[in-house]
Scaffold this active site. Structure first.
Site, PDB file in Angstrom:
ATOM      1  N   HIS A 271      -5.029   4.552  -5.547  1.00 49.21           N
ATOM      2  CA  HIS A 271      -4.537   5.146  -6.799  1.00 49.21           C
ATOM      3  C   HIS A 271      -3.251   5.907  -6.510  1.00 49.21           C
ATOM      4  O   HIS A 271      -3.108   6.509  -5.458  1.00 49.21           O
ATOM      5  CB  HIS A 271      -5.584   6.113  -7.383  1.00 49.21           C
ATOM      6  CG  HIS A 271      -5.356   6.406  -8.821  1.00 49.21           C
ATOM      7  ND1 HIS A 271      -4.455   7.361  -9.246  1.00 49.21           N
ATOM      8  CD2 HIS A 271      -5.863   5.839  -9.935  1.00 49.21           C
ATOM      9  CE1 HIS A 271      -4.434   7.373 -10.574  1.00 49.21           C
ATOM     10  NE2 HIS A 271      -5.281   6.461 -11.012  1.00 49.21           N
ATOM     11  N   ASP A 328     -11.610   1.348 -11.874  1.00 49.97           N
ATOM     12  CA  ASP A 328     -11.861  -0.079 -12.141  1.00 49.97           C
ATOM     13  C   ASP A 328     -12.884  -0.697 -11.200  1.00 49.97           C
ATOM     14  O   ASP A 328     -13.269  -1.852 -11.387  1.00 49.97           O
ATOM     15  CB  ASP A 328     -10.538  -0.848 -12.021  1.00 49.97           C
ATOM     16  CG  ASP A 328      -9.588  -0.468 -13.138  1.00 49.97           C
ATOM     17  OD1 ASP A 328      -8.430  -0.135 -12.852  1.00 49.97           O
ATOM     18  OD2 ASP A 328     -10.038  -0.457 -14.294  1.00 49.97           O
TER      19      ASP A 328
HETATM   20  C1  SDX Z   1      -5.529   2.104 -12.871  1.00 51.14           C
HETATM   21  O1  SDX Z   1      -2.010   5.532 -12.819  1.00 51.14           O
HETATM   22  C2  SDX Z   1      -3.177   5.602 -13.347  1.00 51.14           C
HETATM   23  O2  SDX Z   1      -3.666   6.689 -13.669  1.00 51.14           O
HETATM   24  C3  SDX Z   1      -3.848   4.253 -13.565  1.00 51.14           C
HETATM   25  C4  SDX Z   1      -5.309   4.340 -14.017  1.00 51.14           C
HETATM   26  C5  SDX Z   1      -5.426   4.872 -15.430  1.00 51.14           C
HETATM   27  O3  SDX Z   1      -6.492   5.407 -15.758  1.00 51.14           O
HETATM   28  O4  SDX Z   1      -4.471   4.633 -16.232  1.00 51.14           O
HETATM   29  O5  SDX Z   1      -6.039   5.181 -13.148  1.00 51.14           O
HETATM   30  C6  SDX Z   1      -5.960   2.956 -14.032  1.00 51.14           C
HETATM   31  O6  SDX Z   1      -4.580   1.384 -12.983  1.00 51.14           O
HETATM   32  C7  SDX Z   1      -6.289   2.246 -11.559  1.00 51.14           C
HETATM   33  C8  SDX Z   1      -5.655   1.369 -10.419  1.00 51.14           C
HETATM   34  C9  SDX Z   1      -6.153  -0.062 -10.598  1.00 51.14           C
HETATM   35  N1  SDX Z   1      -5.441  -0.949  -9.628  1.00 51.14           N
HETATM   36  C10 SDX Z   1      -6.087  -1.489  -8.582  1.00 51.14           C
HETATM   37  O7  SDX Z   1      -7.246  -1.237  -8.253  1.00 51.14           O
HETATM   38  C11 SDX Z   1      -5.233  -2.495  -7.801  1.00 51.14           C
HETATM   39  C12 SDX Z   1      -5.350  -2.202  -6.293  1.00 51.14           C
HETATM   40  N2  SDX Z   1      -4.684  -0.927  -6.034  1.00 51.14           N
HETATM   41  C13 SDX Z   1      -3.323  -0.965  -5.589  1.00 51.14           C
HETATM   42  O8  SDX Z   1      -2.534  -2.034  -5.967  1.00 51.14           O
HETATM   43  C14 SDX Z   1      -2.644   0.396  -5.513  1.00 51.14           C
HETATM   44  O9  SDX Z   1      -3.509   1.235  -4.879  1.00 51.14           O
HETATM   45  C15 SDX Z   1      -2.166   1.039  -6.805  1.00 51.14           C
HETATM   46  C16 SDX Z   1      -1.324   0.129  -7.613  1.00 51.14           C
HETATM   47  C17 SDX Z   1      -3.315   1.511  -7.610  1.00 51.14           C
HETATM   48  C18 SDX Z   1      -1.348   2.274  -6.394  1.00 51.14           C
HETATM   49  O10 SDX Z   1      -0.224   1.807  -5.762  1.00 51.14           O
HETATM   50  P1  SDX Z   1       0.849   2.821  -5.106  1.00 51.14           P
HETATM   51  O11 SDX Z   1       0.538   4.229  -5.448  1.00 51.14           O
HETATM   52  O12 SDX Z   1       2.213   2.290  -5.460  1.00 51.14           O
HETATM   53  O13 SDX Z   1       0.554   2.713  -3.594  1.00 51.14           O
HETATM   54  P2  SDX Z   1       1.212   1.662  -2.616  1.00 51.14           P
HETATM   55  O14 SDX Z   1       1.156   0.278  -3.233  1.00 51.14           O
HETATM   56  O15 SDX Z   1       2.539   2.193  -2.199  1.00 51.14           O
HETATM   57  O16 SDX Z   1       0.186   1.674  -1.385  1.00 51.14           O
HETATM   58  C19 SDX Z   1       0.310   2.645  -0.331  1.00 51.14           C
HETATM   59  C20 SDX Z   1      -0.244   1.931   0.908  1.00 51.14           C
HETATM   60  C21 SDX Z   1       0.443   0.586   1.176  1.00 51.14           C
HETATM   61  O17 SDX Z   1       0.259   0.323   2.544  1.00 51.14           O
HETATM   62  P3  SDX Z   1       1.512   0.700   3.587  1.00 51.14           P
HETATM   63  O18 SDX Z   1       2.754   0.045   3.004  1.00 51.14           O
HETATM   64  O19 SDX Z   1       1.572   2.210   3.557  1.00 51.14           O
HETATM   65  O20 SDX Z   1       1.089   0.122   4.911  1.00 51.14           O
HETATM   66  O21 SDX Z   1      -1.628   1.627   0.693  1.00 51.14           O
HETATM   67  C22 SDX Z   1      -1.797   0.198   0.684  1.00 51.14           C
HETATM   68  C23 SDX Z   1      -0.430  -0.404   0.443  1.00 51.14           C
HETATM   69  O22 SDX Z   1      -0.361  -1.706   1.025  1.00 51.14           O
HETATM   70  N3  SDX Z   1      -2.713  -0.089  -0.411  1.00 51.14           N
HETATM   71  C24 SDX Z   1      -3.693  -0.995  -0.363  1.00 51.14           C
HETATM   72  C25 SDX Z   1      -4.349  -0.903  -1.599  1.00 51.14           C
HETATM   73  N4  SDX Z   1      -3.761   0.022  -2.356  1.00 51.14           N
HETATM   74  C26 SDX Z   1      -2.748   0.530  -1.622  1.00 51.14           C
HETATM   75  N5  SDX Z   1      -4.070  -1.862   0.613  1.00 51.14           N
HETATM   76  C27 SDX Z   1      -5.129  -2.653   0.323  1.00 51.14           C
HETATM   77  N6  SDX Z   1      -5.816  -2.620  -0.829  1.00 51.14           N
HETATM   78  C28 SDX Z   1      -5.447  -1.770  -1.821  1.00 51.14           C
HETATM   79  N7  SDX Z   1      -6.124  -1.731  -2.960  1.00 51.14           N
END
Ligand code: SDX
Length: 392
Positions: A271, A328
């Site tokens: 998140h 989710d």
């Molecule tokens: C919602 O914003 C809100 O409040 C949204 C929400 C709401 O109520 O409106 O809460 C609802 O959208 C919840 C999120 C649902 N999405 C998912 O579950 C999809 C999987 N999650 C990710 O794609 C990610 O965690 C996000 C999109 C939720 C957040 O992305 P960020 O904050 O841009 O973080 P990032 O992509 O920069 O990740 C940081 C690191 C990265 O690794 P490094 O580059 O540091 O090595 O964490 C890793 C990412 O690769 N990472 C994950 C991961 N989420 C982040 N690796 C594997 N699996 C994951 N799910």
């Protein structure tokens, strides 16, 4: 960086507005609507009551709540001509695309721009979208199934109507199950607002040009559809079903999620703000156990979700990046137990989030926020002269 512009991709470190609606503490895992904790509201309040709190700022008195429900019922009839629009979609259309299109189409039947400084006009448009959005959301499912479109039944409650609109058949009248209605009511409350997330920021951005409420909500639905945002609840179920189909091999999928060369992400994990447990995920996980056991549903997918969560919570990759289950991760398991089809999961999220989108749009307009227009850092070509086509 050129001039006073600082680059902040994805607005990770930018505040876009002042707001009194929702408070989030990502470190502590705290979520409050207008100061009330999500834990108390999920336990003690009802969804329409919470929608009133978010939109108008205070918990309604019994009288105000009754009047609000009565006023929403004035607008639950959707113009019959909207059926011509939904008939234009193929049965295979994703419900979120249909929902966004139909929401925007509502403007055609309510063309008068709402003046947010006119409390009566604003209140009427709030009741209109609260009444009609629920109906058109279920029409997307009914259309896919080839079922006749149902009408809101003004003798039933809001959440009970959702199930009735979805599942009532002329040959098999729908009989509400209070356990299901109560579980849905709680889920809608938990999704109702979340400060400046992607879809809410979209609603504010579109509304900041003084585009109408329905057009702004339609844009928010499109943003929510993305698998990184609200579309994640559908992606979680598809991921869990794939793991189940591969013998429940959670280790293999955890490894895929950690592999930088593999685009696969553990859906429902991570998140932007919560660097601790998403408080909603905790409540939904508990509700999943309760609903499934009360309904006598034994879903192997729930066990896989728990196994995946347990493994990720002790895995250095996830722990070091503070990746925890989000809203989710478990919600789709409950929706499935309630008979909601997977491609309707994000529509469920949209129904829950509607009051938040309305509240944020209202606050943005009443606060007379300026039109959203960020800048950029230009990295393209310097000046170059035109070359006629026969010289290229
Ligand atoms: C919602 O914003 C809100 O409040 C949204 C929400 C709401 O109520 O409106 O809460 C609802 O959208 C919840 C999120 C649902 N999405 C998912 O579950 C999809 C999987 N999650 C990710 O794609 C990610 O965690 C996000 C999109 C939720 C957040 O992305 P960020 O904050 O841009 O973080 P990032 O992509 O920069 O990740 C940081 C690191 C990265 O690794 P490094 O580059 O540091 O090595 O964490 C890793 C990412 O690769 N990472 C994950 C991961 N989420 C982040 N690796 C594997 N699996 C994951 N799910």
């Amino acid at each position: 960086l050129s001039g006073a512009i600082t680059l902040d991709r994805g607005y990770k470190n930018s505040g876009s507005c002042l707001s009194e609606i929702t408070f989030l503490d990502g470190e502590e895992g705290i979520l409050r609507y207008r100061g009330y904790s999500i834990e108390e509201l999920a336990e003690k309040a009802h969804f329409l009551e919470v929608s009133y709190l978010l939109i108008f700022g205070e918990l309604p008195t019994a009288e105000q709540l009754k009047q609000y429900e009565t006023d929403i019922r004035k607008y639950t009839l959707v113009n019959e001509e909207m059926k011509n629009i939904i008939d234009g979609f193929p049965k295979t259309a994703h419900p979120m695309g249909v929902l966004s299109a139909l929401t925007s189409a509502l403007t055609a039947f309510n063309p008068k721009a709402v003046n947010p400084d006119n409390p009566k006009e604003l209140y009427e448009s709030v009741c209109k979208i609260m009444g009609k959005f629920l109906v058109i959301a279920t029409w997307t499912y009914r259309k896919t199934m080839g079922y006749p479109l149902n009408y809101y039944d003004n003798t039933k409650g809001y959440v009970e109507n959702f199930m009735n609109l979805m599942f009532h058949l002329p040959t098999e009248p729908y009989k509400a199950n209070p356990i299901i209605v109560d579980a849905l009511d709680k889920l809608f409350i938990l999704h109702a607002d979340h400060e400046q997330n992607c879809s809410t920021s979209t609603v504010r951005m579109v509304g900041s040009s003084h585009a109408g409420l329905f057009a702004s909500i339609s844009a928010g639905a499109s943003a929510l559809w993305g698998p990184l945002h609200g579309g994640a609840n559908q992606a979680v179920l598809e991921m869990l079903e794939e793991i189940h189909a591969h013998g429940g091999d959670t280790e293999k999928y955890l490894a895929k999620a950690k592999d930088k060369d593999d685009p696969f992400r553990l859906m429902g994990f991570g998140h932007r703000v919560y660097k601790n447990f998403d408080p909603r995920a905790k409540i939904i996980k508990k509700a999943a156990d309760e609903v499934l056991s009360t309904l006598g549903v034994d879903d192997p997918i729930l066990e896989i979700a728990k196994k995946l969560e347990a493994a990720a919570l002790v895995d250095e990759y996830f722990v070091s990046r503070k990746l925890y289950p989000n809203v989710d991760f478990y919600s789709g398991i409950i929706y499935r137990a309630l008979g909601i089809p997977t491609d309707m999961f994000t529509v469920m999220f949209a129904i829950g989030r509607l009051p938040g989108w309305i509240a944020q749009w209202k606050e943005m307009r009443i606060n007379k926020e300026p039109i959203g227009r960020p800048r950029q850092i230009y990295t393209g070509h310097a000046f170059r002269g035109f070359v006629p086509v026969d010289k290229r």
